[in-house]
Write an enzyme that holds these catalytic residues in place. Structure first.
Site, PDB file in Angstrom:
ATOM      1  N   CYS A 157       0.808  -1.436  -0.226  1.00  0.00           N
ATOM      2  CA  CYS A 157      -0.482   0.080  -0.362  1.00  0.00           C
ATOM      3  C   CYS A 157       0.879   1.163   0.080  1.00  0.00           C
ATOM      4  O   CYS A 157       0.503   1.871  -0.348  1.00  0.00           O
ATOM      5  CB  CYS A 157      -0.985  -0.076   1.384  1.00  0.00           C
ATOM      6  SG  CYS A 157      -2.137  -1.456   0.825  1.00  0.00           S
ATOM      7  N   ILE A 216      21.193   3.842   6.928  1.00  0.00           N
ATOM      8  CA  ILE A 216      22.013   4.126   7.604  1.00  0.00           C
ATOM      9  C   ILE A 216      23.272   3.169   7.299  1.00  0.00           C
ATOM     10  O   ILE A 216      24.658   3.392   7.218  1.00  0.00           O
ATOM     11  CB  ILE A 216      21.390   4.313   9.238  1.00  0.00           C
ATOM     12  CG1 ILE A 216      21.227   2.960   9.258  1.00  0.00           C
ATOM     13  CG2 ILE A 216      21.078   5.262   9.348  1.00  0.00           C
ATOM     14  CD1 ILE A 216      20.394   2.940  10.762  1.00  0.00           C
TER      15      ILE A 216
HETATM   16  N1  LIG Z   1       2.163   7.537   5.937  1.00  0.00           N
HETATM   17  C1  LIG Z   1       1.913   5.865   5.285  1.00  0.00           C
HETATM   18  O1  LIG Z   1       1.293   5.772   4.467  1.00  0.00           O
HETATM   19  C2  LIG Z   1       3.468   4.754   6.341  1.00  0.00           C
HETATM   20  C3  LIG Z   1       3.965   5.754   6.715  1.00  0.00           C
HETATM   21  N2  LIG Z   1       4.449   4.445   7.588  1.00  0.00           N
HETATM   22  C4  LIG Z   1       5.771   5.056   8.167  1.00  0.00           C
HETATM   23  O2  LIG Z   1       6.942   5.276   7.896  1.00  0.00           O
HETATM   24  C5  LIG Z   1       8.294   5.511   8.593  1.00  0.00           C
HETATM   25  C6  LIG Z   1       8.448   4.073   8.330  1.00  0.00           C
HETATM   26  O3  LIG Z   1       8.190   3.006   8.984  1.00  0.00           O
HETATM   27  P1  LIG Z   1       8.534   1.675   8.701  1.00  0.00           P
HETATM   28  O4  LIG Z   1       9.428   2.371   7.277  1.00  0.00           O
HETATM   29  O5  LIG Z   1       7.767   0.735   8.260  1.00  0.00           O
HETATM   30  O6  LIG Z   1       9.944   2.433   9.922  1.00  0.00           O
HETATM   31  P2  LIG Z   1      10.749   1.349  10.124  1.00  0.00           P
HETATM   32  O7  LIG Z   1      11.637   1.426  11.133  1.00  0.00           O
HETATM   33  O8  LIG Z   1      10.839  -0.794   9.627  1.00  0.00           O
HETATM   34  O9  LIG Z   1      11.958   1.161   8.723  1.00  0.00           O
HETATM   35  C7  LIG Z   1      13.021   2.630   9.080  1.00  0.00           C
HETATM   36  C8  LIG Z   1      14.809   2.312   8.643  1.00  0.00           C
HETATM   37  O10 LIG Z   1      14.616   3.636   7.735  1.00  0.00           O
HETATM   38  C9  LIG Z   1      16.504   3.617   8.347  1.00  0.00           C
HETATM   39  N3  LIG Z   1      17.155   4.488   8.718  1.00  0.00           N
HETATM   40  C10 LIG Z   1      16.948   5.285   9.948  1.00  0.00           C
HETATM   41  N4  LIG Z   1      17.410   6.307  10.048  1.00  0.00           N
HETATM   42  C11 LIG Z   1      17.784   6.832   8.550  1.00  0.00           C
HETATM   43  C12 LIG Z   1      18.511   7.732   8.695  1.00  0.00           C
HETATM   44  N5  LIG Z   1      19.260   9.235   9.210  1.00  0.00           N
HETATM   45  N6  LIG Z   1      18.958   7.844   7.160  1.00  0.00           N
HETATM   46  C13 LIG Z   1      18.275   6.796   6.293  1.00  0.00           C
HETATM   47  N7  LIG Z   1      18.121   5.250   6.441  1.00  0.00           N
HETATM   48  C14 LIG Z   1      17.392   5.578   8.252  1.00  0.00           C
HETATM   49  C15 LIG Z   1      16.520   2.431   9.228  1.00  0.00           C
HETATM   50  O11 LIG Z   1      17.592   1.675   8.922  1.00  0.00           O
HETATM   51  C16 LIG Z   1      15.279   1.334   8.555  1.00  0.00           C
HETATM   52  O12 LIG Z   1      15.891   0.860   7.720  1.00  0.00           O
HETATM   53  C17 LIG Z   1       7.637   5.624   9.810  1.00  0.00           C
HETATM   54  O13 LIG Z   1       7.463   6.577  10.213  1.00  0.00           O
HETATM   55  C18 LIG Z   1       5.972   5.074   9.830  1.00  0.00           C
HETATM   56  O14 LIG Z   1       5.369   4.911  10.772  1.00  0.00           O
HETATM   57  C19 LIG Z   1       4.314   3.136   7.302  1.00  0.00           C
HETATM   58  C20 LIG Z   1       3.412   2.609   6.875  1.00  0.00           C
HETATM   59  C21 LIG Z   1       2.818   3.932   6.260  1.00  0.00           C
END
Ligand SMILES: NC(=O)C1=CN([C@@H]2O[C@H](COP(=O)(O)OP(=O)(O)OC[C@H]3O[C@@H](n4cnc5c(N)ncnc54)[C@H](O)[C@@H]3O)[C@@H](O)[C@H]2O)C=CC1
Ligand SMILES: Nc1nc(=O)c2c([nH]1)NC[C@@H]1CN(c3ccc(C(=O)N[C@@H](CCC(=O)O)C(=O)O)cc3)C=[N+]21
Length: 340
Positions: A157, A216
């Site tokens: 999604c 990272i």
């Molecule tokens: N708006 C939407 O439709 C959705 C939003 N989200 C949001 O998106 C965000 C990410 O979710 P996920 O991918 O599931 O989280 P996750 O925690 O599984 O992955 C985050 C990734 O970002 C990386 N990361 C962290 N700091 C970083 C940096 N400074 N530079 C580059 N990479 C970095 C991490 O190593 C990890 O691989 C969350 O805030 C979540 O709530 C998630 C799903 C749907």
């Protein structure tokens, strides 16, 4: 600066605008797909087995959007230990059209979450997280039933919501052949998680873009090779590269870093860049980015929910043709999705 107002050149596009357009299409498609005009409302079964406030919020918003658009949203708040059996029951329940499970569940045990993802029946996998759906996405395969090509594979999604946003912004160039419409565009995706960043980088590269995937652990380049001749993306490690190398090259920058303190360094962005944030935190410094970007999309969540409903309608369309469906109705079912 002088008291004279400088006209703002950055266009801020809200997710709501894109979501509304999609939901109108979803409604239309649903009417075509449901052979019987008296058919009952489609039902999405949702399983919340963690105490993540973000997941609970997301469930609330999804419920509201479902109900406003003629879908049932059946939320089950349950213990982790009962989850597997509850999913099996929903798999076997003909009244359930699609299943969503909120992740993460077992924090620190991704394997167990993966097992749950695979427990959801392929025919009810509204989030496109079952292996067959993921495999098709990574391999740039769009149908589940070649060579008939009547059943479309489901895409995750949030990555698909970002693709839909890029189409809305006309970053996809309709002059080019379908499947190549990002050729010539350079896109940076900051986040390479298995549910968001990596599938997104692959989808964009499969559509012809040059994609820098930043996490990272470093930078990877996703492309279909020289002249986009490859049928699907390839990945190359960019040893020693960082944001400072990729941001100045990028036409589009997509942020998905789940922390408050992370901000994309505005000074590295190109003039006229397109910026999209999908993190629940603001990855761009709003006022500054508006001085640099041509288009800024501050959030994408509402589009994600619209895609969820779109995927649900697609699952219904993918089901075996009901007895007595006319050829015309069947054609209309397939036509309804011909453009993606
Ligand atoms: N708006 C939407 O439709 C959705 C939003 N989200 C949001 O998106 C965000 C990410 O979710 P996920 O991918 O599931 O989280 P996750 O925690 O599984 O992955 C985050 C990734 O970002 C990386 N990361 C962290 N700091 C970083 C940096 N400074 N530079 C580059 N990479 C970095 C991490 O190593 C990890 O691989 C969350 O805030 C979540 O709530 C998630 C799903 C749907
Ligand atoms: N299996 C699974 N799939 C998910 O897609 C999933 C998940 N688990 N666990 C939790 C995260 C979080 N997430 C969000 C979705 C929409 C908004 C959303 O609609 N946000 C509003 C924010 C509005 C506001 O902050 O007021 C917006 O972007 O407009 C936010 C976050 C999906 N997730």
């Amino acid at each position: 600066m002088a008291s004279q107002e400088v006209p703002k050149t950055c266009k801020v596009i809200l997710a709501d605008t894109i979501a509304k357009k999609m939901l109108a299409e979803v409604k239309e498609t649903l009417a075509k797909v449901q052979a019987n005009p008296n058919a009952s409302k489609p039902t999405l079964a949702a399983f919340l087995a963690n105490d993540d406030p973000a997941a609970a919020q997301y469930a609330e918003w999804s419920k509201k959007t479902c109900e406003e658009n003629g879908f049932n949203f059946d939320l089950h708040k349950i213990q982790k230990e009962s989850l597997e059996e509850a999913i099996v029951e929903a798999n076997n329940d003909p009244a359930v059209d699609g299943i969503i499970v909120y992740y993460p569940i077992w924090v620190g045990n991704q394997q167990q979450d993966r097992y749950i993802q695979e427990t959801v029946a392929l025919s009810k996998d509204v989030e496109g997280l079952c292996h067959t759906h993921l495999f098709n996405m990574y391999h740039n395969v769009r149908f589940l039933d070649p060579p008939h090509n009547l059943k479309k594979s489901i895409l995750p999604c949030t990555p698909l919501a970002i693709v839909k946003a890029l189409e809305h912004l006309q970053i996809y160039n309709p002059i080019l052949a379908y499947g190549n419409r990002l050729y010539g565009k350079t896109i940076t995706v900051i986040n390479r998680s298995e549910v968001n960043g990596r599938p997104l980088a692959a989808l964009l590269a499969n559509d012809g873009a040059t994609v820098y995937s930043v996490d990272i652990t470093g930078v990877q380049l996703f492309t279909r090779g020289s002249g986009i001749r490859a049928p699907r993306h390839q990945v190359l490690d960019k040893e020693g590269w960082g944001l400072k190398d990729v941001l100045p090259l990028s036409d589009v920058v997509i942020g998905g870093v789940p922390t408050e303190k992370f901000k994309v360094p505005t000074e590295l962005l190109r003039e006229g860049v397109v910026c999209i944030n999908f993190s629940s935190y603001r990855n761009f410094d709003g006022p500054a980015v508006k001085e640099k970007a041509s288009i800024y999309v501050p959030s994408i969540g509402k589009v994600t929910i619209a895609v969820l409903l779109r995927n649900l309608v697609r699952l219904i369309a993918n089901r075996p043709r009901p007895e007595g469906t006319s050829d015309d109705a069947e054609k209309a079912r397939n036509e309804a999705f011909k453009d993606d």
